[in-house]
Structure formats: structure tokens, C-alpha cells
Scaffold this active site. Structure first.
Site, PDB file in Angstrom:
ATOM      1  CD  GLU A   1      31.535  34.710  42.514  1.00 18.93           C
ATOM      2  OE1 GLU A   1      30.341  34.710  42.900  1.00 18.93           O
ATOM      3  OE2 GLU A   1      32.456  35.224  43.162  1.00 18.93           O
ATOM      4  CB  CYS A   2      33.811  36.689  37.373  1.00 18.32           C
ATOM      5  SG  CYS A   2      34.560  38.075  36.472  1.00 18.32           S
TER       6      CYS A   2
END
Length: 469
Positions: free
Chosen positions: A343-344
Site C-alpha cells: 500500500e502506498c
């Protein structure tokens, strides 16, 4: 003070709030945690909202994990249980708020605001007020905050950025006359306790090491010298017992067989994580093994699953790109069917390149820094099966970045959600990889841990597809 003989649900607690961002909540909350810890108390630190950085400073001050309390991502019903889980064994808990006291999820009233969490915790609130550039008007401000919601118990004020003894006297007299809320401390203007910031907020404590420890110590000394710690402790003890049971990760998941080893990226480039995510993976039967992509030349021995969370890879892009051995190992792990959840920052690391430098090449996307901040809560639905989520899985998450990926979604997007500008698809989902900008607190969707642990166990047990050597 001791927890012996006292029910956990009656843990003394305070919420540190402010009228707006920038008033000094983090300085006061971190300093208070450090000052109480210096007295020999076991302090449980908490942060309202999704922010990863403030809890890092809290953890340095307390010597135990800083934990988030986010009513949007985890649901209001889990706030008290998560608090009690995190506060187990503590003598007192300090909860730092987010933004202004009554600022919550956009367009959703009080949801996820500091006031909302304070009510869910039945905790007294201490308001940090920036006293600079005002005197008697401070009473009107505090009176308004104290009377806005009668269910919020605003029980004290700490004045910040006070210029002089005379300035403090004027502020105290105004509050005594016009607000009815006691002043529990006054902090002078100080540059010695400043915590450096950049494009996404404060610089994470993990990146500053000795500097961060010194900053936390300075905050503790400032608060110890400037506030009435005994009065704050007495106030914390007035919080009534909570009618909730502590959150238990083992009750949320079913353990898988085989104890799959799941490598979790950490260190300065990937410092964003919620403690409960790893706790859920452990409860799901996995062995969680941290590693630092800035320094490791290979994945941990026996890796059967890989989690790469958020952080600031753009600041370490040269080091990450230069670690060709690890990039190759991750690419090989993905090519061999190893399950990956990113994520990210993890999304950026898995792409072809970041700001023109090669990354792992697992995903056919490139990323670059921009001047535009993308920020906000999201209600998302999984659009395709992945090792993290089955199609149709609904989650509440948070997006917070200044990078863009081109393309921003693959042939099979990870998530779909709706913005005021219309529907959006985002991220990359496949049989072995899930990568997205969306930050998730797995306590709000424990099935994510079950799904990923199951994928790792299956990969570990698949003939011809061994775990990472």
C-alpha cells in the site's frame, strides 16, 4: 499508581485536543507521555485518526507501541475495545486528537473526530490553546468549545506559546472569569522542542533516531516544568469504567496451518504500519518477520508472503534503487507466485520506476512526485480477487500522498470508490499481488489478515513454488 485490583475498563485516561491543527497537540501529548513515563508510570499512547507519524513519537516517549483510534476505518464500535487492548497493563492512557476537536470525516458530522472518540471512550478532554496573538478573547474561544457539545467533557486547558509571565496572567484571568474551565498548564514559546516537518507532516521518529529521542526528551522536560501533572492524573482518574471488552485479534481470525513466514518491510523508508495488522497476521497463524529494504540484500529466509506498507520511499529512492539484490529477490518472489500486499509506498516500490530510477518491476506502472496532495477517507470495494481481498470485499481506508502512478490502475484494479467528481478505480490486483494507494487498518476488516495468511500458507505448501530461499 498501579493497575492491580482495578478493572482494565477503568483505566485512567485523557484526550489531548485543540481548536485547530497547529496549536501544539503533538508537543503537549508527547511531552505528557514522556513526563508521566519519567515518573515511573506505564503510559499507553494513542492517536485519533489515521496518522502514522505522531504515534512514532508517542512510542519513543512511552516505550510501547503508539496505537491509532480511527472510528472511520475501524468503526465506532471497535474504538473502546481497541483502546482497552492497547492499554492493557498501563497505569494511564494519553490520547492525542486530530485536527480541531470537532473536525471529523468530511461530510459525515462528528464521525472520526476527536470529540467522537472522546465520547466513545468517556474520557475527559484537555484543550491545548495557542495563546499567541490573543489575551481576553481566549475565554470566548474556550467557552464556545466547552458548550458546543454537552456530551464532550472539556475539563481543562493547557496554554501554549505564551509570551511572558504577564501574558500568562492575562490569559488565566480571562479564562477564570469567562470560561469556567481550569488552566492546567502554560507552555512558553520554545524552539528547542520543534519537530521537523515536510510535505506530509512531521518527519517520522524512525528517521531521526538520536535527534528524535532528544526532541521527545525536550518535550517531556518542557511539559513537566509547565503543567500540573498531579492535576492531570487526578483528572484522568475521573474517567468512568468502559462497558466494553478488550479487542482480541485471536477472536477475529481462524489460524491457518503451516505457520507461513510473512516478511513485513520496515525501516526508515517503510515506517507506516498499524500494530494491529501484524497482530492479526500472527493470530491467523503466520510468523511475522520484519526486514529493512534499505539494508537487506534478500528477503528473510523462508518468506512465503510479503507485506510492504507505507512510508517515504521517494526520500530513499537512490538507496532502494541501488539495492539491486533485494529488488531482484522481490521480482523473483513475485514471478514465482509469492503473495504480496502493498500500500502506498509499497505500491511505488513494486512499480517499474520512481522519479526515473528503477524499482522492483513487479507492476507495470511508474511513479513520480508532484505538488498535489491527494488526501481523504475512502469507502472502497474490491473489484477483483487478490491475496488480500476477494471480489466484493468492502473496506474503509485512507489516502494520503503526493505521488502519482501512471497508469494508476491495472487491467484488474484493486479497488473502486466514488468521489464527488465521480467513480474511480485504483490499484493493481492479481492472483498473487495486491497493490494500492489505500491505507487500511486491518482491525476494521480482519478478513484481510485471514486471506493473506491463507495465500502465504498455500504458497508455502505448493510443490515447485518454494518459499523464498
Amino acid at each position: 499508581m498501579s493497575t492491580a485490583g482495578r478493572p482494565l475498563a477503568a483505566i485512567p485516561r485523557l484526550v489531548i485536543a485543540a481548536p485547530s491543527s497547529g496549536a501544539g497537540k503533538t508537543t503537549v501529548a508527547t511531552g505528557l507521555i514522556a513526563a508521566l513515563a519519567a515518573r515511573g508510570l506505564a503510559v499507553s499512547p494513542h492517536k485519533v485518526g489515521p496518522d502514522y507519524i505522531d504515534p512514532g513519537y508517542h512510542a519513543l516517549a512511552a516505550g510501547r507501541p503508539g496505537r491509532n483510534l480511527d472510528a472511520f476505518m475501524c468503526g465506532p464500535e471497535r474504538i473502546a475495545p481497541l483502546f482497552l487492548h492497547g492499554a492493557a497493563g498501563a497505569d494511564v492512557a494519553v490520547v492525542e486528537g486530530v485536527m480541531g476537536l470537532f473536525d471529523g470525516a468530511s461530510g459525515r458530522g462528528e464521525l472520526a473526530s476527536t470529540a467522537h472518540v472522546a465520547k466513545l471512550l468517556r474520557a475527559p478532554v484537555v484543550l491545548v490553546v495557542d495563546g499567541s496573538s490573543q489575551s481576553r478573547s481566549v475565554a470566548a474561544l474556550v467557552h464556545g468549545f466547552a458548550s458546543w457539545d454537552p456530551e464532550v467533557r472539556l475539563a481543562g486547558v493547557i496554554l501554549n506559546r505564551v509570551a511572558s509571565d504577564r501574558h500568562e496572567q492575562l490569559l488565566r484571568e480571562a479564562l477564570e472569569e469567562g470560561s469556567g474551565v481550569p488552566v492546567l498548564g502554560a507552555l512558553r514559546r520554545s524552539t528547542t522542542v520543534a519537530t521537523p516537518s515536510r510535505h506530509l507532516g512531521l518527519i517520522p521518529a524512525v528517521e531521526r533516531s538520536a535527534e528524535a529521542l532528544r526532541a521527545v526528551a525536550d518535550m517531556g522536560e518542557l511539559v513537566a516544568a509547565s503543567v500540573d501533572l498531579d492535576a492531570l492524573l487526578e483528572l484522568a482518574r475521573t474517567a468512568p469504567e468502559l462497558t466494553a471488552e478488550p479487542w482480541n485479534p485471536s477472536a477475529e481470525v481462524d489460524p491457518v496451518a503451516g505457520t507461513p513466514r510473512i516478511a513485513v518491510a520496515g525501516g526508515a523508508a517503510f515506517s507506516f504500519s498499524y500494530a494491529e495488522n501484524a497482530e492479526l497476521l500472527t493470530a491467523a497463524g503466520a510468523e511475522v518477520v520484519p526486514f529493512d529494504p534499505l539494508h537487506a540484500s534478500a528477503l528473510p529466509d523462508g518468506t512465503a508472503g510479503l507485506v510492504v506498507g507505507g512510508g517515504f520511499p521517494e526520500l530513499y529512492v537512490q538507496e532502494l534503487s541501488g539495492n539491486t539484490a533485494l529488488r531482484g529477490a522481490i521480482a523473483a518472489f513475485a514471478a514465482g507466485g509469492g503473495p504480496i500486499a502493498a500500500e502506498c509506498a509499497g505500491l511505488l516500490y513494486l512499480g517499474r520506476e520512481l522519479d526515473g530510477l528503477p524499482m522492483c518491476g513487479v507492476l507495470d506502472t511508474g511513479a513520480r512526485m508532484t505538488d498535489r496532495l491527494t488526501l481523504g477517507y475512502r469507502e472502497a470495494v474490491a473489484l477483483h480477487d487478490s491475496p488480500l481481498a476477494r471480489t466484493g470485499t468492502r473496506v474503509h481506508g485512507h489516502e494520503f500522498h503526493r505521488t502519482v502512478c501512471e497508469p494508476g490502475a491495472g487491467e484488474h484494479p484493486a479497488w473502486g470508490w466514488r468521489l464527488p467528481t465521480g467513480p474511480r478505480t485504483e490499484g493493481f490486483a492479481g492472483s498473487h499481488v495486491h497493490a494500492s494507494y489505500l491505507h487500511l487498518h486491518w482491525a476494521g476488516a480482519p478478513s484481510l489478515a485471514t486471506s493473506f495468511a491463507s495465500a502465504a500458507a498455500a504458497h508455502q505448501a505448493t510443490p515447485g513454488k518454494p518459499a523464498s530461499p
